[in-house]
Structures are given as C-alpha cells and as structure tokens.
Design an enzyme around this catalytic site. Structure first.
Site, mmCIF file in Angstrom:
data_model
loop_
_atom_site.group_PDB
_atom_site.id
_atom_site.type_symbol
_atom_site.label_atom_id
_atom_site.label_comp_id
_atom_site.label_asym_id
_atom_site.label_seq_id
_atom_site.Cartn_x
_atom_site.Cartn_y
_atom_site.Cartn_z
ATOM 1 N N GLU A 147 15.539 -23.601 -8.017
ATOM 2 C CA GLU A 147 15.039 -23.496 -9.510
ATOM 3 C C GLU A 147 13.767 -24.297 -9.805
ATOM 4 O OE1 GLU A 147 17.479 -22.775 -12.750
ATOM 5 O OE2 GLU A 147 18.587 -23.805 -12.255
ATOM 6 N N GLN A 158 11.000 -26.320 -11.985
ATOM 7 C CA GLN A 158 9.330 -26.348 -13.708
ATOM 8 C C GLN A 158 9.701 -24.764 -13.499
ATOM 9 O OE1 GLN A 158 7.144 -28.889 -14.046
ATOM 10 N NE2 GLN A 158 6.241 -28.636 -16.135
ATOM 11 N N PHE A 159 8.815 -24.234 -12.938
ATOM 12 C CA PHE A 159 8.332 -22.777 -13.709
ATOM 13 C C PHE A 159 9.026 -21.514 -12.497
ATOM 14 C CE2 PHE A 159 5.250 -26.411 -12.940
ATOM 15 C CZ PHE A 159 4.088 -26.083 -14.349
ATOM 16 N N ASP A 163 5.873 -31.317 2.479
ATOM 17 C CA ASP A 163 7.411 -31.420 2.350
ATOM 18 C C ASP A 163 8.397 -31.314 3.581
ATOM 19 O OD1 ASP A 163 10.104 -32.061 1.315
ATOM 20 O OD2 ASP A 163 10.061 -30.357 -0.102
#
Length: 856
Positions: free
Chosen positions: A571, A573-574, A712
């Site tokens: 999970e 922030q959004f 990333d």
C-alpha cells in the site's frame, strides 16, 4: 563538519552505552565491538583447533589481520571428501551476545593463496551442548572470502548467545583452506542460558494465517520449547501491528511468540528462565503486543517463583500491570523482582484477552558475590581470576565518569571552533551561491529541485523532476565554483512551485536548444506519473505522453465480482496493491495476448486500487497511468489487462507472475555446485541468471525507446514466471517487505538510494542513464542470489556519503564488489554502468546485446 562532530561524540556515547546496558535490553545495532582476536585480548590459550597443518599454522595464528607464523590457521588436509569436521574454536570465558563475524584467508605478505569460500558456525553456552547456527531462513552455510586479504564481515541474523564459538570451513578439496577470524558483539549481561515455554501457536485471520512460533529457537521444540534461546532474546522488538515484521523476509507475526487462551485451561502460560549462576535480580522487562482490536492484550498478571539452589522459594512474587484499552501500541512492561537471589525463575503469565504475544524478555541483575565461578568448559584451564571485585568496579566507574567530563570539555572546544569556522565559510559560500544562481522553493518542509539543465542530452536521456530535501548539502568540501559550474544544473532565479503531473501534461510541449544543437526537454515538458503507491513510477516527456495517450483506451471494463482477493501485496499514499484471482479474464483482453493458463481456470493478477478519498490530482494521474500502461506491449513489461473505472474505487488489473518477485525467488535458490548438493537446495544455473538479466535489459531497452525513466529498477520490481520468464513491474515501493530498501527523507520522500546513481541522489536527476546505473545494481543482486542488500556493510548515511565521493571524483568512491559467480567481462560491464559521467555509460541496447553474447 558534521562528520567530524559525530566522530568526537562517538567515544562518550560508547561510555554512556556501557554504563546503561545494565538497565536496557541489548541493541544489536550498537552491540558490535571486536571481542579481542585482533587486539589479542583473547589469549592464545583460549584459541584451539581440531587440527593444524603445521606448528606455524596453529590455532593461535588464526587472528584477523594477524600475520604471525605462516599467516593463518590451516587445518590438516585429510583424504575425506566434503567433510565438516575441522574447526577453529574460541573461548570467550563468559557469555557474549555476538552480532557479527569477520574472516580472512592466509595472505602471508602476498605468499598465501588459501581461504575459505564457505563455512559454518557452531556455538555452545556450557561446553557440553553444541548448536549449529542457522540464519532466519534456516540456512547454515555462510559465504566466506573471495581472496586472501579482504575481510568478509557477515551479520549474525539471528545473533548468537554463547561462550564458545567454532568456525568450521566447508572443505571440498578444490582448494586448501586457511582462516583468520574475529567475533563482534558485547557481553551478555542478562546471564540467561535458556528459557522453556510452550511452543508458539498459529492465529488464523480472515485474510491469511499469522505464525507466532519461535522460528529461531536453538533448543528442542516439540510440544514445548526446552533448553534454548530464540526470538525472546534476539534484541528485536515487534511492531505495534504484529502482522508486520522488522526482519527482512519475515512472515506475518514473525517478531512475536504468541499463545491462545483456549489452549491453556489454567488461563496462564508458564515460562522458566535459567541463568549461568546465582544472580541478584532487580527487574524483568517484557515486550508485549497490545493490539486489542485483534483480541491481543498484554498479560493481566504475572506470578514468579525463584530458585537459588535446588529448591523453589515458597513465597512467589506477583505483579499486575495497569490494563490499557486506549493505546494499541506494543510496550515494555517492567516487573520489579525485589532483589531476589536466584539461578532460575519460573513465571506464570495470565491472559487478559484471547491472545498474549511477547517479542522480548530481558533481565536486570547483579551477579551474586558468593558464586562467581565461570561455567565449566571442555578445557581444563579455567580462568581462576574471573571474579567480581566490587572495589575494582567502583574504580572503573570513577574512571569512566572522569573520562566523560574530559570528553565533554573536548566537545565544547570542538563546537566552538566549528562555529567560528562556519562564520568564516559564509563569505565564501555567498560567492558560490551567486555563481550558481540557485533558488530553492520550500514546499511541505522539503526542498524542490525545479530546474532546466544547461547540459546537452539526447532523446533517450530525458530528465525528470524530483521533489525532496537536499540530503547532501554542498559544504566546504565542494566550494570550487569554477568546477561546480560545469557539473551542477543551472537553477532559474524565479523558481516556481513544481507542477503536478496533471498541470505538466496540459502545458504545451517545447524544446530548449542548447549550444551544440542537441534537443533537451525543459522541466515543464516532463510528466511524472504519481502512481497508486504514492511514488513517481515513470517519468515521461510530455510529447511521448501526448502520442501514447491521445488515442482511446483499448482495455475492457472488468466485472469486480469476478475478482477474488488472495493477498495484500502493498500500500501507499493513494491506494493499495492486491493479489487476486480473476475468473474469465481471457474474454476481456486483446487477441494478441496469450495466457499460459488453461481456459476456464482463474488467472493470477495484481490489482492496483485507488483510495476512494484520493484527491482530484491523484485520480487524474491514475487515469493517465491507465492510458500509458495500455500502450505498453513488450514481453518483458508487466501488461495492463483490464480496468474497473465505471465506479469507485478505480482499479487497474495487471499481470502477476506465478513465482512472485525475483528477489524472493532467487533468495530461495542456490547456485549450482557442491554446496547446493550438500544442502539439498533448489538451484539456478549461471546461464539462467544471464537469461533473466538479458530479459530485464530487453524490457528496459523498450522503455528507454519511449523515453520512459523507471526510477526504481531492482529485483523486487521484476516478476518471475514459468521457465525463468521475467517481466518488469513497479510494486516494490508499496510493499512492507522491502521497506528497508528505501530511505525516508523528512517524512515524505522515500528513495531507493542503494540503487540510485550519484546524480539522482545529489541533484535529483533521473534519466535513462540513471536507470542504467540501477540495472547494474540489479545485476549485482541477481549474481549474489539476492542474499545481500547492496552496500550491506554501509549505513544509509554512508551510502549517501559515498555518492559525494563520486561527485568529487578523487578515486575514493566505493563500488559494489565483484560477485563470486561474476566473470571479469561481466563485472567490467557493471563498472561501465557506474561511470561518473552519465554520457559514458552504455545504453540499454548495448547492454542487451552484451548480455546476449554472454549467454551459454
């Protein structure tokens, strides 16, 4: 300046730590002092071995960094193949908490050529029972040295509590072995030698089971745990949410040992603690979980019995903590033991709810004066001088206090000098700031790099904005204005707040032409996809964004009722990422996509779900990501299969590979060879490793051709299917499993600094060339079977300092070492990817071609 200050503070902090250890639990991050092989605090009489090649390679020569005799301990060569009977034994004379070991081969001034590539460790607390050390995944074999001179440091996870330690080289007769060793840790002041308790149990939550067993217990475990130590003494305290874990690769509940009230008719769990000698106990600290929403509470009462000789005292001690139903945080509960004299303590912990979970239990005590004889060992020459001398203790404490006062005075002088130096530096710093014409706009207590570079670039090297604090400030070491001007980007004098992805997409696409005529995208022309996890997954030039998203979305709406939840992957922030099974998915996708699943069978998918309370910008970014992802069609990129956007929450459904991510996949395997045969482990060949690395290069070649910057790239973001098929994804940042791979800046920005190029960390520049850097780190992970985090011996702060060495370019930067399986030609490719000048790094097209050539 801060580094000098921290050095000056280091010694008094050690002194304070030494004074405070009696009243606090062992901290594995601090308990890392050399125990005396190199310094000769461990005497020759306390070092023994199973055999020796000659008198000049006897056990006493097995000291790290020592060159006496023939330069190391070398066992006698026998005719038995693959045996593990040879050992180098160290007697520490008392119990120690060992967190780190170091090994070397026989260098002998350049004449030696022997070292141990692999070894095992056995340890004992009493000299009679020997225990084979295993890591948290159950593996015994430790990776040793790659040459005769370098020191190989290996963390003991879990730590060892022992008096005697044996290093046992894995001998396969492909080469002779010799060893020099050191142990790192601190004295085990608890004195605890074992705890006996009922075996931990399994909690069945609706979504998944939580295993609350003691997975590193080194005693016997059947229905109960006897004669061992484990997770209650490993120095790791559990999270407030017991389904999380501090330990890398730990499963839900890993940090805790827990029991259910229904399994104990008496309403209590009995734990017996045995100690090395009679001690005067002042207190016991129990770290308990208190997540009452899951029916877990700290104990209601504890009743403790004490045994000093052979009999238990008739009057027990009882203690009841205050019940807390408001704060669900885990906490230490201190039980005062009222100076009871004992060598064993038996405690009944009474349930306050359905479950009781402990992660650490520590004891504070003074050793009884009348029983100071060390425990017996197999060696006859026990040290008769190992006694508690109260007068010597008072003298030692007095000396330490005096040292503290002296060091405080030194610190005051250093601080005064640094303040004066800082005042002198301000004038010269103004010159640098004027020449750079840099202005930083402050947003949410972070510094935003919002710039247009004055350096030429190609279409495949488009820069993107990064909003985070300047974590490596330009201090006095960097005050070389003429040199900095050509290396740092030029900042506009009137800096505006960085545009969001939505506003950036709406701006017109323009190109800035630099002096050499090469096109370079201005910062306003870069679109950053926020992504459901809250991280900028891709940075895309707006022109590419317009070309890809200008068409209609070609993915179908998928019925939510056909999705079956399996596991929460992560999970942010959004939103959240879930692992689901999708029924009838074959009917909702294009014909050009082939599923390797029989028709009618559910398909494993990842569902990225936007939170219903997400703001408008996040919703717009989510829809943009759907448009972009719908256009990505490459066999090595995770593909968007369907969406759920007609109602909230918005979802995008992507592929998920049956073998999970590459990091977890490789960590469960071993390289082919004799070692794998000994451990009966699953193997992956070097050719298969190259095949997987080639696929990653191919997928990144495709992304770079579209001017995408991933930001990333790592094994955690590559998924594995059948026959070693690899597809690049972007879930890593959202997973708690990999939280240790990210460095948090001032509470908001989260960066994978161990994979990032120096210019990404220092300047906020993310380009295809910085993805190339990350690819080489990913390749390093693959060749090490993901057994070790990049730069594992460096702290996050030291990793950032190392990027400063790349900036200074004085040949003092540290590179990742060459993996054992890595041929010289491949390591040379990796070093080229880590070149300081981004333009000198190879392209993904060149990397893909080079990897194809390396495949068997």
């Amino acid at each position: 300046m801060m580094r000098h200050l921290s050095d000056s503070l280091f010694l008094p902090l050690i002194v304070i730590q030494l004074l405070g250890t009696v009243t606090s639990q062992v901290n594995p991050g601090v308990c890392r002092y050399a125990l005396g092989m190199s310094s000769r605090q461990i005497s020759d009489e306390d070092i023994s071995a199973s055999s020796q090649w000659s008198e000049s390679t006897a056990a006493r020569y097995g000291r790290l960094d020592g060159e006496e005799g023939d330069g190391a301990w070398c066992p006698e060569i026998t005719g038995e193949p693959d045996h593990l009977k040879e050992f180098l034994q160290i007697d520490l004379r008392s119990l120690h908490f060992i967190t780190l070991v170091g090994t070397q081969g026989r260098h002998a001034g350049g004449m030696g050529n022997e070292f141990a590539q692999m070894y095992k460790i056995k340890y004992s607390r009493d000299g009679s029972r020997w225990i084979s050390w295993r890591n948290r995944q159950g593996k015994q074999v430790i990776e040793g040295n790659r040459n005769t001179y370098d020191i190989a440091l290996r963390d003991m996870q879990p730590p060892i509590i022992a008096r005697l330690v044996r290093f046992m080289p894995v001998i396969d007769h492909s080469m002779n072995v010799c060893m020099r060793v050191e142990l790192y840790g601190c004295e085990w002041l608890d004195g605890l030698v074992s705890y006996n308790a009922p075996a931990g149990q399994q909690m069945n939550l609706p979504a998944y089971p939580v295993y609350l067993n003691d997975s590193v217990y080194d005693g016997a475990v059947i229905y109960s745990m006897t004669e061992g130590l484990g997770q209650l003494t490993d120095g790791v305290c559990g999270e407030d949410d017991f389904t999380l874990s501090h330990v890398h690769n730990g499963w839900p509940g890993y940090d805790y040992v827990g029991w259910n009230n229904d399994s104990f008719p008496g309403g209590s769990v009995e734990i017996m603690f045995e100690f090395d000698r009679i001690r005067n106990f002042t207190s016991m600290k129990v770290h308990c979980n208190n997540m009452f929403s899951r029916h877990v509470k700290a104990f209601q009462q504890v009743v403790c019995h004490f045994r000093s000789d052979s009999d238990w005292e008739t009057t027990p001690l009882a203690f009841s903590p205050v019940e807390d139903e408001k704060n669900p945080s885990a906490r230490f509960i201190t039980v005062k033991l009222a100076n009871h004299m004992a060598s064993a303590i038996k405690c009944q912990f009474y349930f306050a709810d359905a479950w009781m979970l402990f992660s650490e239990i520590t004891f504070q005590s003074d050793t009884a004066m009348y029983n100071t004889t060390p425990p017996s060992t197999p060696k006859p020459e026990d040290d008769p001088t190992h006694k508690v001398d109260d007068s010597n203790t008072r003298i030692l404490i007095g000396c330490l206090v005096a040292i503290i006062f002296i060091l405080v005075a030194i610190i005051v002088i250093i601080l005064w000098r640094q303040v004066w130096q800082k005042m002198l530096e301000k004038a010269s710093r103004r010159i640098l700031d004027d020449e750079l014409t840099a202005s930083l706009s402050i947003q949410s207590e972070t510094f935003s790099y919002n710039h247009t570079s004055n350096r030429p670039g190609t279409a495949g090297e488009q820069e993107s904005n990064s909003t985070y604090e300047r974590i490596f400030p330009l201090g006095p070491d960097y005050q070389e204005p003429s040199r900095l001007i050509c290396k740092l980007p030029e900042f506009p004098q009137n800096s505006e707040e960085p545009a969001s992805a939505a506003s950036a997409a709406s701006k017109s696409t323009t190109q800035t032409v630099v002096q050499d005529g090469a096109p370079h995208y201005a910062e306003a022309d870069i679109v950053n996809l926020q992504g459901v996890t809250g991280g900028n997954t891709y940075a895309i030039p707006a022109v590419t964004m317009d070309l890809l998203s200008g068409k209609d979305v070609v993915v179908e709406e998928f019925p939510r009722k056909l999705l079956t939840f399996k596991e929460k992957l992560g999970e942010g922030q959004f939103g959240e990422v879930h692992l689901c099974e999708a029924e009838g998915m074959q009917e909702f996708i294009n014909e050009d996509y082939l599923f390797d699943v029989p028709e009618g069978q559910p398909v494993l998918v990842a569902v990225k779900m936007l939170r219903s309370d997400a703001n408008k910008n996040a919703r717009n970014d989510f829809l943009k990501e759907i448009k972009i992802m719908s256009r990505l069609k490459d066999p090595n990129i995770i593909r968007l299969l369907a969406v759920c956007i007609y109602s909230d929450p918005l979802c995008m459904i992507t592929e998920y590979m049956e073998n999970g991510d590459l990091n977890q996949f490789l960590s469960r395997h071993e390289p082919e060879g004799q070692l794998a045969l000994l451990s009966n482990a699953s193997t992956v060949s070097f050719g298969d490793l190259c095949y997987m690395a080639t696929q990653i290069a191919s997928g990144m070649k495709y992304l770079s051709s579209l001017n995408f910057v991933h930001r990333d790239l790592a094994t955690r973001n590559c998924l594995v299917g059948k026959n070693y098929t690899i597809k690049i994804a972007d879930f890593g940042m959202s997973r708690n499993l990999y939280s240790g791979d990210y460095y948090r800046i001032q509470g908001r920005a989260v960066l994978p600094i161990r994979w990032m190029s120096w210019e990404s960390i220092l300047l906020g520049k993310f380009t295809t060339a910085s993805d190339v850097w990350a690819y080489a780190v990913t390749l390093w992970e693959i060749l090490n079977f993901c057994k070790e985090q990049p730069y594992s011996q460096l702290t996050d702060e030291q990793v950032i300092e190392n990027t400063g060495e790349f900036f200074r370019d004085q040949k003092r930067q540290i590179y990742l070492p060459q993996p054992v399986l890595c041929p010289d030609s491949l390591y040379k490719i990796m070093l080229n990817c880590w070149r300081r000048n981004a333009k000198e790094r190879p392209s993904f097209q060149e990397l893909h071609r080079a990897l194809l050539d390396l495949q068997p």
